[in-house]
Design a protein around this motif. Structure first.
Motif, PDB file in Angstrom:
ATOM      1  N   SER A  91       0.428  -1.117  -0.127  1.00  0.00           N
ATOM      2  CA  SER A  91      -0.322   0.176  -0.148  1.00  0.00           C
ATOM      3  C   SER A  91       0.862   1.382   0.191  1.00  0.00           C
ATOM      4  O   SER A  91       1.737   1.044   0.656  1.00  0.00           O
ATOM      5  N   GLY A  92       0.213   2.410  -0.707  1.00  0.00           N
ATOM      6  CA  GLY A  92       1.663   3.222  -1.068  1.00  0.00           C
ATOM      7  C   GLY A  92       0.289   4.718  -1.815  1.00  0.00           C
ATOM      8  O   GLY A  92      -0.718   4.415  -1.787  1.00  0.00           O
ATOM      9  N   ASP A  93       1.589   6.099  -1.630  1.00  0.00           N
ATOM     10  CA  ASP A  93       0.485   7.182  -2.193  1.00  0.00           C
ATOM     11  C   ASP A  93      -0.078   6.141  -3.152  1.00  0.00           C
ATOM     12  O   ASP A  93      -1.094   7.828  -3.518  1.00  0.00           O
ATOM     13  N   ASP A  94      -0.050   6.105  -4.043  1.00  0.00           N
ATOM     14  CA  ASP A  94      -0.362   5.584  -5.864  1.00  0.00           C
ATOM     15  C   ASP A  94      -0.766   4.470  -5.715  1.00  0.00           C
ATOM     16  O   ASP A  94      -1.649   4.230  -6.797  1.00  0.00           O
ATOM     17  N   GLY A  95      -1.664   4.168  -4.488  1.00  0.00           N
ATOM     18  CA  GLY A  95      -2.722   3.096  -4.721  1.00  0.00           C
ATOM     19  C   GLY A  95      -2.000   1.585  -3.568  1.00  0.00           C
ATOM     20  O   GLY A  95      -1.482   2.230  -2.325  1.00  0.00           O
ATOM     21  N   THR A  96      -2.366   0.736  -4.635  1.00  0.00           N
ATOM     22  CA  THR A  96      -2.408  -0.597  -4.104  1.00  0.00           C
ATOM     23  C   THR A  96      -1.480  -1.400  -4.698  1.00  0.00           C
ATOM     24  O   THR A  96      -1.998  -1.741  -5.743  1.00  0.00           O
ATOM     25  N   ILE A  97      -0.198  -2.384  -4.425  1.00  0.00           N
ATOM     26  CA  ILE A  97       0.794  -3.157  -5.687  1.00  0.00           C
ATOM     27  C   ILE A  97      -0.332  -4.652  -4.755  1.00  0.00           C
ATOM     28  O   ILE A  97      -0.503  -4.680  -4.090  1.00  0.00           O
ATOM     29  N   SER A  98      -1.417  -5.205  -5.483  1.00  0.00           N
ATOM     30  CA  SER A  98      -1.844  -6.392  -5.895  1.00  0.00           C
ATOM     31  C   SER A  98      -1.365  -7.869  -5.955  1.00  0.00           C
ATOM     32  O   SER A  98      -0.952  -7.445  -7.046  1.00  0.00           O
ATOM     33  N   LEU A  99      -2.081  -9.220  -5.851  1.00  0.00           N
ATOM     34  CA  LEU A  99      -1.393 -10.503  -6.423  1.00  0.00           C
ATOM     35  C   LEU A  99      -3.146  -9.980  -6.637  1.00  0.00           C
ATOM     36  O   LEU A  99      -3.880 -10.846  -6.189  1.00  0.00           O
ATOM     37  N   GLU A 100      -2.930 -10.726  -8.187  1.00  0.00           N
ATOM     38  CA  GLU A 100      -4.230 -12.100  -8.734  1.00  0.00           C
ATOM     39  C   GLU A 100      -3.320 -13.318  -8.685  1.00  0.00           C
ATOM     40  O   GLU A 100      -2.620 -13.822  -8.115  1.00  0.00           O
ATOM     41  N   PRO A 101      -4.898 -14.373  -8.983  1.00  0.00           N
ATOM     42  CA  PRO A 101      -4.061 -15.734  -8.319  1.00  0.00           C
ATOM     43  C   PRO A 101      -3.053 -16.454  -8.479  1.00  0.00           C
ATOM     44  O   PRO A 101      -2.467 -17.399  -7.882  1.00  0.00           O
ATOM     45  N   ALA A 102      -2.354 -15.878 -10.386  1.00  0.00           N
ATOM     46  CA  ALA A 102      -1.331 -16.982 -10.398  1.00  0.00           C
ATOM     47  C   ALA A 102       0.178 -15.969 -10.215  1.00  0.00           C
ATOM     48  O   ALA A 102       0.753 -16.383 -11.171  1.00  0.00           O
ATOM     49  N   GLY A 103      -0.047 -14.791  -9.657  1.00  0.00           N
ATOM     50  CA  GLY A 103       1.330 -13.974  -9.768  1.00  0.00           C
ATOM     51  C   GLY A 103       1.076 -12.655 -10.881  1.00  0.00           C
ATOM     52  O   GLY A 103       1.859 -12.031 -10.650  1.00  0.00           O
ATOM     53  N   GLN A 104       0.104 -12.750 -11.227  1.00  0.00           N
ATOM     54  CA  GLN A 104      -0.127 -11.522 -12.446  1.00  0.00           C
ATOM     55  C   GLN A 104       0.270 -10.444 -11.245  1.00  0.00           C
ATOM     56  O   GLN A 104      -1.321 -10.316  -9.913  1.00  0.00           O
ATOM     57  N   LEU A 105       0.773  -9.013 -10.780  1.00  0.00           N
ATOM     58  CA  LEU A 105       0.761  -8.492 -10.110  1.00  0.00           C
ATOM     59  C   LEU A 105       0.513  -6.756 -11.100  1.00  0.00           C
ATOM     60  O   LEU A 105      -0.063  -6.695 -12.308  1.00  0.00           O
ATOM     61  N   GLU A 106      -0.367  -6.890  -9.792  1.00  0.00           N
ATOM     62  CA  GLU A 106      -1.289  -5.539 -11.126  1.00  0.00           C
ATOM     63  C   GLU A 106      -1.190  -3.795  -9.987  1.00  0.00           C
ATOM     64  O   GLU A 106      -1.336  -3.777  -8.442  1.00  0.00           O
ATOM     65  N   LEU A 107      -1.329  -2.680 -10.545  1.00  0.00           N
ATOM     66  CA  LEU A 107      -1.412  -1.890  -9.322  1.00  0.00           C
ATOM     67  C   LEU A 107      -2.677  -0.991  -9.886  1.00  0.00           C
ATOM     68  O   LEU A 107      -3.820  -1.090 -10.609  1.00  0.00           O
ATOM     69  N   SER A 108      -3.324  -0.995  -8.457  1.00  0.00           N
ATOM     70  CA  SER A 108      -4.825  -0.288  -8.313  1.00  0.00           C
ATOM     71  C   SER A 108      -4.655   0.761  -8.074  1.00  0.00           C
ATOM     72  O   SER A 108      -3.845   1.708  -6.834  1.00  0.00           O
ATOM     73  N   GLY A 109      -4.839   2.270  -9.349  1.00  0.00           N
ATOM     74  CA  GLY A 109      -3.880   3.555  -9.144  1.00  0.00           C
ATOM     75  C   GLY A 109      -5.288   4.500  -7.998  1.00  0.00           C
ATOM     76  O   GLY A 109      -5.836   3.921  -7.378  1.00  0.00           O
ATOM     77  N   ALA A 110      -4.461   5.654  -7.585  1.00  0.00           N
ATOM     78  CA  ALA A 110      -5.277   6.952  -6.605  1.00  0.00           C
ATOM     79  C   ALA A 110      -6.161   6.677  -6.502  1.00  0.00           C
ATOM     80  O   ALA A 110      -6.475   7.020  -8.545  1.00  0.00           O
ATOM     81  N   PRO A 111      -7.366   7.151  -7.016  1.00  0.00           N
ATOM     82  CA  PRO A 111      -8.547   7.821  -7.803  1.00  0.00           C
ATOM     83  C   PRO A 111      -7.802   9.550  -8.128  1.00  0.00           C
ATOM     84  O   PRO A 111      -6.978  10.351  -6.715  1.00  0.00           O
ATOM     85  N   LEU A 112      -7.358  10.505  -9.001  1.00  0.00           N
ATOM     86  CA  LEU A 112      -6.940  11.319  -9.500  1.00  0.00           C
ATOM     87  C   LEU A 112      -7.294  12.004 -10.464  1.00  0.00           C
ATOM     88  O   LEU A 112      -8.551  11.816 -11.317  1.00  0.00           O
ATOM     89  N   GLU A 113      -7.630  13.308 -10.440  1.00  0.00           N
ATOM     90  CA  GLU A 113      -8.099  14.181 -10.983  1.00  0.00           C
ATOM     91  C   GLU A 113      -7.741  14.468 -12.587  1.00  0.00           C
ATOM     92  O   GLU A 113      -9.187  14.925 -13.612  1.00  0.00           O
ATOM     93  N   ALA A 114      -6.851  13.860 -13.336  1.00  0.00           N
ATOM     94  CA  ALA A 114      -5.783  14.246 -14.909  1.00  0.00           C
ATOM     95  C   ALA A 114      -5.617  13.164 -15.150  1.00  0.00           C
ATOM     96  O   ALA A 114      -4.476  12.185 -14.458  1.00  0.00           O
ATOM     97  N   LEU A 115      -5.895  13.215 -16.353  1.00  0.00           N
ATOM     98  CA  LEU A 115      -4.639  12.188 -16.812  1.00  0.00           C
ATOM     99  C   LEU A 115      -3.615  11.933 -16.771  1.00  0.00           C
ATOM    100  O   LEU A 115      -2.798  10.884 -17.290  1.00  0.00           O
ATOM    101  N   HIS A 116      -3.017  13.636 -17.172  1.00  0.00           N
ATOM    102  CA  HIS A 116      -1.445  13.855 -16.899  1.00  0.00           C
ATOM    103  C   HIS A 116      -1.044  12.552 -15.994  1.00  0.00           C
ATOM    104  O   HIS A 116      -0.088  12.463 -15.730  1.00  0.00           O
ATOM    105  N   GLN A 117      -2.173  12.887 -14.239  1.00  0.00           N
ATOM    106  CA  GLN A 117      -1.329  12.519 -13.341  1.00  0.00           C
ATOM    107  C   GLN A 117      -1.375  11.067 -12.585  1.00  0.00           C
ATOM    108  O   GLN A 117      -0.715  10.103 -12.792  1.00  0.00           O
TER     109      GLN A 117
END
Length: 461
Positions: A91-117
């Motif tokens: 867990s961090g400022d940019d959201g959560t890095i988590s695991l899918e069932p076979a080890g696929q790595l996922e970033l669930s990003g933070a809620p941001l205002e603009a696409l640039h962010q």
């Protein structure tokens, strides 16, 4: 699926229907507070032999997760099936890095205002994981599905809920284990201002989800050979679990709103209940029975609000409602296409004029026509026929024009004075070339790769 961090035995129990509707109502916010949440998964492989690393091996998935502490991420732990405490996310400022069932790595990003962010967040994440990749001898693939692995070759991550799902999936569909173990996606989470706004965005997003699937189609191989599809990941969802997937015809009916979605979710069979740090197997049981205190595994007990939130995360339609809308139709892909998906949906749904124009394109389609398009897209992608004649390729340019106008109207500029329209560039290139990503890969497979699927590992993430 979301990563559960804690449970509270003192949490209020659900005793009225208003509490079931509350999470969706709580999502309403003024347009000035609309945010963009982007999630993206990637396949992790060992560079020496291309196998998928196990969780607890030296230099494996656990070590990769913990290496993120260098960048300020903090471990999220859970007791595994054996009782051992495992790190299941960071867990961090940019959201959560988590695991899918076979080890696929996922970033669930933070809620941001603009696409640039959003794109900056994605860039930071990829820079971080690539910076430790040499140390652990790993690489990353941006695809919708493992191109060469059998189910048996893939490890299982020690998250309790995955053990329950793995046992249940084969009882309700033929490809559910493929969904869990072999696929990757990009999705974007978006806000709404009211129940009516939610309904219009849900309908438009659901009707146009096949276009997103086509533009991002990137899973043409199974176990080293072409599989006859351009988005096999999308095809997998058609035979995963009919109770919790699909195009949701009721969304297009008059009067659709929060109450109707609650009814749908109450008819979705349960997977689990989280109690005292453990996931209890409730696969196939009824949340309606739970509301009456008649759940066989917890007799006499009423669900908590967190139980309902957990249950909302166990349905997998093409668009999903919680306290925001999730656009779920895209295959995983490389860095530049990660930013393109939120650009498409933000451009279409966050400007009222663009939303009206997008809905006008699809509002007269019948449910049978919508279903036929969704069923045709996994194999045909942009070549799939659309209602009224023509193909998705003919529609794609108009949709991108609407999204472009919507992004211009938003007026979100970066420090150089650029608006957000540049993030649509990869999608423009796909439409202009006439080839979706999967078709480019197939051309290489039949051409310069000489049928050698291992060459795909030379493709940059």
């Amino acid at each position: 699926m979301s990563t559960r961090k804690a449970s509270d035995s003192n949490e209020p129990r659900i005793e009225s229907r208003d509490q079931l509707v509350a999470p969706m109502q709580a999502g309403e916010k003024p347009k000035s507070r609309f945010r963009i949440g982007t999630e993206h998964e990637k396949l992790v492989y060992k560079t020496d032999d291309h196998r998928a690393p196990r969780y607890d091996e030296q230099g494996g998935i656990r070590d990769l997760l913990l290496s993120m502490r260098e960048f300020g991420w903090e471990p999220v732990e859970e007791a595994g099936p054996s009782g051992k405490v495992d790190v299941i996310a960071m867990s961090g400022d940019d959201g959560t890095i988590s695991l899918e069932p076979a080890g696929q790595l996922e970033l669930s990003g933070a809620p941001l205002e603009a696409l640039h962010q959003t794109c900056a967040e994605t860039g930071r994440h990829l820079t971080q994981v690539k910076s430790v990749s040499d140390e652990f001898g790993v690489g990353f693939l941006g695809l919708g599905m493992w191109p060469d692995k059998t189910r048996e070759e893939l490890p299982m991550m020690p998250k309790q809920r995955y053990q329950i799902m793995r046992k249940h999936m084969p009882t309700v569909g033929n490809l559910g284990l493929d969904m869990m173990l072999r696929t990757c996606t990009i999705q974007v989470n978006l806000d709404y201002s009211s129940e009516a706004d939610m309904a219009k965005k849900f309908r438009t997003g659901l009707a146009l989800q096949p276009l997103a699937t086509a533009l991002f189609a990137n899973s043409p191989f199974t176990e080293g050979k072409p599989n006859g599809f351009l988005s096999y990941r999308s095809h997998i969802w058609s035979d995963t679990d009919p109770h919790r997937t699909g195009m949701l015809p009721f969304v297009f009916e008059d009067g659709f709103g929060y109450e109707r979605y609650v009814d749908y979710m109450l008819d979705v069979p349960m997977y689990f209940v989280f109690r005292d740090g453990k996931y209890l197997d409730a696969a196939g049981l009824s949340f309606r029975d739970f509301l009456k205190g008649e759940l066989p595994i917890l007799p006499g007990e009423l669900p908590t609000e967190s139980d309902w939130w957990d249950h909302l995360s166990t349905a997998f339609p093409e668009v999903r409602l919680k306290s925001f809308l999730e656009m779920r139709g895209a295959d995983g892909g490389p860095w530049n296409r990660i930013c393109a998906l939120p650009a498409l949906w933000v451009g279409l749904l966050y400007d009222d004029t663009a939303l009206d124009a997008a809905w006008d394109l699809v509002k007269d389609w019948s449910m049978e026509e919508r279903e036929a398009l969704r069923n045709a897209v996994p194999a045909q992608a942009l070549g799939a026929p659309i209602p009224g004649g023509g193909t998705l390729r003919d529609l794609a340019g108009d949709v991108l024009d609407i999204a472009h106008a919507g992004l211009v109207a938003r007026g979100r500029l970066n420090s150089m004075g650029d608006n957000e329209t540049g993030f649509l560039g990869p999608l423009r290139q796909i439409v202009e070339s006439g080839k979706v990503p999967a078709e480019v890969l197939l051309d290489k497979y039949h051409g310069e790769w000489g049928g050698d699927i291992k060459r795909i590992y030379e493709e940059s993430f």
